[in-house]
Design a protein around this motif. Sequence first.
Motif, mmCIF file in Angstrom:
data_model
loop_
_atom_site.group_PDB
_atom_site.id
_atom_site.type_symbol
_atom_site.label_atom_id
_atom_site.label_comp_id
_atom_site.label_asym_id
_atom_site.label_seq_id
_atom_site.Cartn_x
_atom_site.Cartn_y
_atom_site.Cartn_z
ATOM 1 N N TYR A 1 -7.404 -3.481 1.387
ATOM 2 C CA TYR A 1 -6.413 -2.263 1.817
ATOM 3 C C TYR A 1 -6.455 -2.052 3.158
ATOM 4 O O TYR A 1 -7.524 -2.816 4.102
ATOM 5 N N GLN B 1 0.872 -1.202 -0.141
ATOM 6 C CA GLN B 1 -0.011 0.024 0.068
ATOM 7 C C GLN B 1 0.615 1.140 0.077
ATOM 8 O O GLN B 1 0.679 2.389 -0.617
ATOM 9 N N ASP C 1 -2.992 2.967 -5.971
ATOM 10 C CA ASP C 1 -3.734 1.789 -6.106
ATOM 11 C C ASP C 1 -5.142 1.874 -5.028
ATOM 12 O O ASP C 1 -5.044 2.339 -4.189
ATOM 13 N N GLU C 2 -6.136 0.976 -5.765
ATOM 14 C CA GLU C 2 -7.243 1.092 -4.849
ATOM 15 C C GLU C 2 -7.227 -0.080 -3.816
ATOM 16 O O GLU C 2 -7.691 -0.099 -2.842
ATOM 17 N N GLY C 3 -6.226 -0.699 -3.965
ATOM 18 C CA GLY C 3 -5.885 -1.975 -2.902
ATOM 19 C C GLY C 3 -5.113 -3.079 -3.568
ATOM 20 O O GLY C 3 -4.685 -2.975 -4.819
ATOM 21 N N HIS D 1 -12.253 -3.547 -6.688
ATOM 22 C CA HIS D 1 -11.405 -3.079 -7.873
ATOM 23 C C HIS D 1 -12.196 -2.418 -9.006
ATOM 24 O O HIS D 1 -13.383 -3.105 -9.326
ATOM 25 N N CYS E 1 -10.274 -6.591 -3.869
ATOM 26 C CA CYS E 1 -8.998 -6.064 -3.245
ATOM 27 C C CYS E 1 -8.783 -5.827 -1.874
ATOM 28 O O CYS E 1 -9.907 -5.264 -1.221
#
Lengths: 395, 700
Positions: A378, A322, A328-330, A370, A376
């Motif tokens: 996070y 991360q 990134d979204e995850g 995602h 995904c």
Amino acid sequence: MAGNQGQLGHTQHNRAQQPTSQTHPIRSKKIMDEDHDIDEDEYEFSRNYFLAKESGKSGKKSARKLSEINLVDEQDLRAEVSNIEPKHEKEIASLIDSYKSLYNEWLFELRYGFGLLLYGFGSKKTLIEDFASTALTEYSVIVVNGYLQSINLKQVAMAMAEVLWDQLKLQLRSASGSLPKSQQPFNSRSMDDLIAFLDGPHAPENECFVCLVIHNIDGPGLRDSESQHLLARIAACSHVRVVASIDHVNAPLLWDKKMVHVQFNWCWHHVPTFAPYKVEGVFHPLILAHGSASQSVKTATIVLQSLTPNAQSVFKVLAEHQLTHPDDEGMPIDVLFTSCRERFLVSSLVTLNSHLTEFKDHELVKMRRHSDGQDCLYIPLSKDALEKLVQEISQ
Amino acid sequence: MAPATSDEEAASLPHISDNDLKPFYVLHKASSSQQHVRKPVGRTSRKVKLNLSSSLAATDESQLLDDPLHNDSRMKIFHHAWVKIDSTIKDVLHNINADVFNEINSWVQKSFRAICSGGKLEIKKVTCSYPVVTDVTSNHIFTALVITSNIEFVDDLQTFADLGGHLHSHGCHVANLSSVDFSAKSGIGGCLRSLLRQILNGSTDAADISVLASWYMEHDNFKNPVVVIIEDMDRCSGSVLSDFILMLSEWVIKIPVILILGVATTLDAPKTVLSSKAVQHLSPSKFFLGHPADRLDAIIEAVLVKHCSGFLVGHKVAAFIRNCFLRQDGTLTSFVRAVKMAIVQHFLMEPLSFTVSGLLNEEVTETDEWPRQALDLPSCLRRLSEPKSEALLSGASKMKDVLNLWSSVVLCLHEAGKSQRITLLDLYDEALDPKLYNLRNSDYLELKPDSQRPSWNHGIHGQSLETHKGRLIGRMIRQIRKQTIRNNGNLDKGTKALNEKAAALITCMTRDHMQPIECIPFHEIVCFKNVDKLQAALLGDPRKRIQLDLLECNKFLKCSCCTKSHSVPISSMHDTALMYTLSQEHGNLINLHDWYQSFKAVISQKTVKDKHKSKVSPSPKKRKITAEPQNITEASAQARFCRAVTELQIAGLLRMPSKRRQDYVQRVAFGLTFYMTLPGSVVLNSEGVESRDVHNLLEI
């Protein structure tokens, strides 16, 4: 008073049904030359709005972090908040006192079918209760604390019906000497029945009201449209009068024309008190305590330290991903699985999932879809907090 | 956002009582001893007043306001006037609708006979649907589409209630339903339940149509039709209403239901709202209600021009009400509400209003005398030349004469202006204008000897005659003259002469007899002029006012310590006001860190960091430093900061930090412009995006 113009002034979404002339900011200069104060206001408004927008976007936007302040512990802060030394106590008291000369007027408006709506900055709780207990002694008064999180309006209506029933019984007994026929208990009746009872045409020669005082009719517990419609129906009843206060600048949006003109029939009074919102503010989180990075890092560290070293390492893999991919979204699960297996942290997806369940239960990790449809993972922490956390568990 | 404190925690706070945390409680019950005695409104609250009066200089006016006798008679007369206005408005609306109502009634009876021609049913079969209906056309529901030609459904609520009453008085079983009953949430059960409640007088809670069917067979119920009125069909949930219609059509033989649908938009509305299957079952007829503008004119004529209640409004108030109607709200309801509010305010403010009865009486007797205080009215001081005692004696009858003349002229003009589509709303507004009256007089005065000119010059307040000529009444008179000239060719001489005479008559009438109320001595007694008061009571403006409260808190608090600062933040200011003033320097996002630092700097009276320094700030602050540097702990500064943020949040001026932007709060209001506070108007949020999502806007 062309109020709508203000909002149209800065939008492209001009609405055809607006009866007023539609002005565009570019053209507003020209219109200002005409003798309209409104247009000047409008120009001022759009100017303010764009200035604010601009200064938000330009480079000088400050990037300082809250964490740079030496934040006091939440409990100390709460203790300190309840002990704030009041300012201008004398002036506030005399300001509130000055409204007492208006009580006569308010009572008059109330009796002739208007609802009182008090607004202006400052808590109006003491003011309204003082009004109710000095000027409304002839009527029963029920107080609703709209600033609380949830309010059962049916119970309120039930209490109102009971009070009204007592009042009517007293009246009938003294007038004719005969007791009216017994009633079905109110707690088994439906809302429609209760409202029909409150709206009943009992004893037209005598006025007989129940006064409903609503602190913060725009409060969190009453903010939904269903509650407002119910309140409006109650307010429209022949035996009910409403005294309410609002604090939110956009509160009038809660009502449509029927509610405003027919049901509540508001008579507005601007009565700023500047008194502190003591009770009203109790349920609001303190901005310097709520969700601050240091607090969540502390709790997250404690949770992580109670887990196995392997689990900690899996978390670290996710955290590092991360940190290195901030946009990134995850992290997709299969990517996490691959990189964990490469480091011999897990041997199968089952073990990974058991770790992940543990993380999710403690809200250390969250799942989201995602944009390409993949699930995904996070960590719901800011970058600083995450860096701090990784540091903590690496020690 | 979850509450940060639990109830127990809150309860432990010293300043909060038990009652504060109850959702609701009974503050007190009506004191039984005073219960059944109707009391004048002033009594309880006058006690309060007495406490205050020590600080007030006892002027004549306040004595008069407090005088119980006058107070009593003021209330009585107010009540009288109020009832009169109320009933006049109802009568006017009823008369306007009478024709349509009769038409609808005869249609209902005709439809009922058509249904009944199928013959009466046996009672045993009655509680199950679908008898053997072979004829497809027989399960049609007779439906009246009542076109309101008014998008403001709120104006028609009373019309449909009246229609219900009208049909009920002719024997029909009537249920008045609205879109609230046809919501998707409560479904078909909801509307059926309210239908049964109304027709069966609330004796059942079951949502079962067969109950209605068996009731209909009882006693003499079957001799009359069941009429279901739905006042605002456009707003109903289409599917629920379709289901309702389909259900009724199954039962129509047993329960001859006749539908009356209020349609605000177009005649196509049923097709767009309902499913095609439901539309097939309707056999519609159309009825048209009067245009809202006509209704408004009728109300103005009956209430304000013919002064039914002895209560009148001044020009500015009339202009305000007109503007509200034309530009802002456009509903008849709000117009009536404004008039009612004006009368309440008038009786509250005008101590002499108890003498209004002089105008209310049909016959003015010679003994009608206004009290001496009336002589002190500005209108009286300015104008009266005759002996004072005489003026008092004849004041009422004189005023009545002038008003009668005025209203006849206005009505004549309205009649004459009908061909030019001049509404009474505009005409009334203009006829009340004292400036224009003085102007008109000036035309007349020009023919007079020079000695009288100065008063004219004084009267017009520098306005040119040109503006007058562009106005409505002037235009109207010119129009009549023009007609004379234009028609010269094809009209005989008699008509031409007649037209000319008419024009001359109107000119003469407007010149001599159209004296606006505000030009008459003693008019203050019956005429409400305080437009600011009316506006404040009718249209609260929380968005602007709350911001102004914060930016100009000194105006209200009147403390000595902050008087010198003109919106320059200083430490003695109210914390929240100080914070709000500081927030004005930021863009739409406020960095919490910076905000806190500048707040702390101000309250501890050190110079603010350079980048937060506004142009005017340095000098007063430097002056202040010399005062007393306060020793403020970090904790108390943070606590005060937190509380101020919370208070701004309660006022809706801030939006809390999002997960993404934890170090920023968002400003919600920019500038003080009055907007977004109109009920029911199209809502735009601060980004200018249309939104009916109230939650979004009230988000904290």
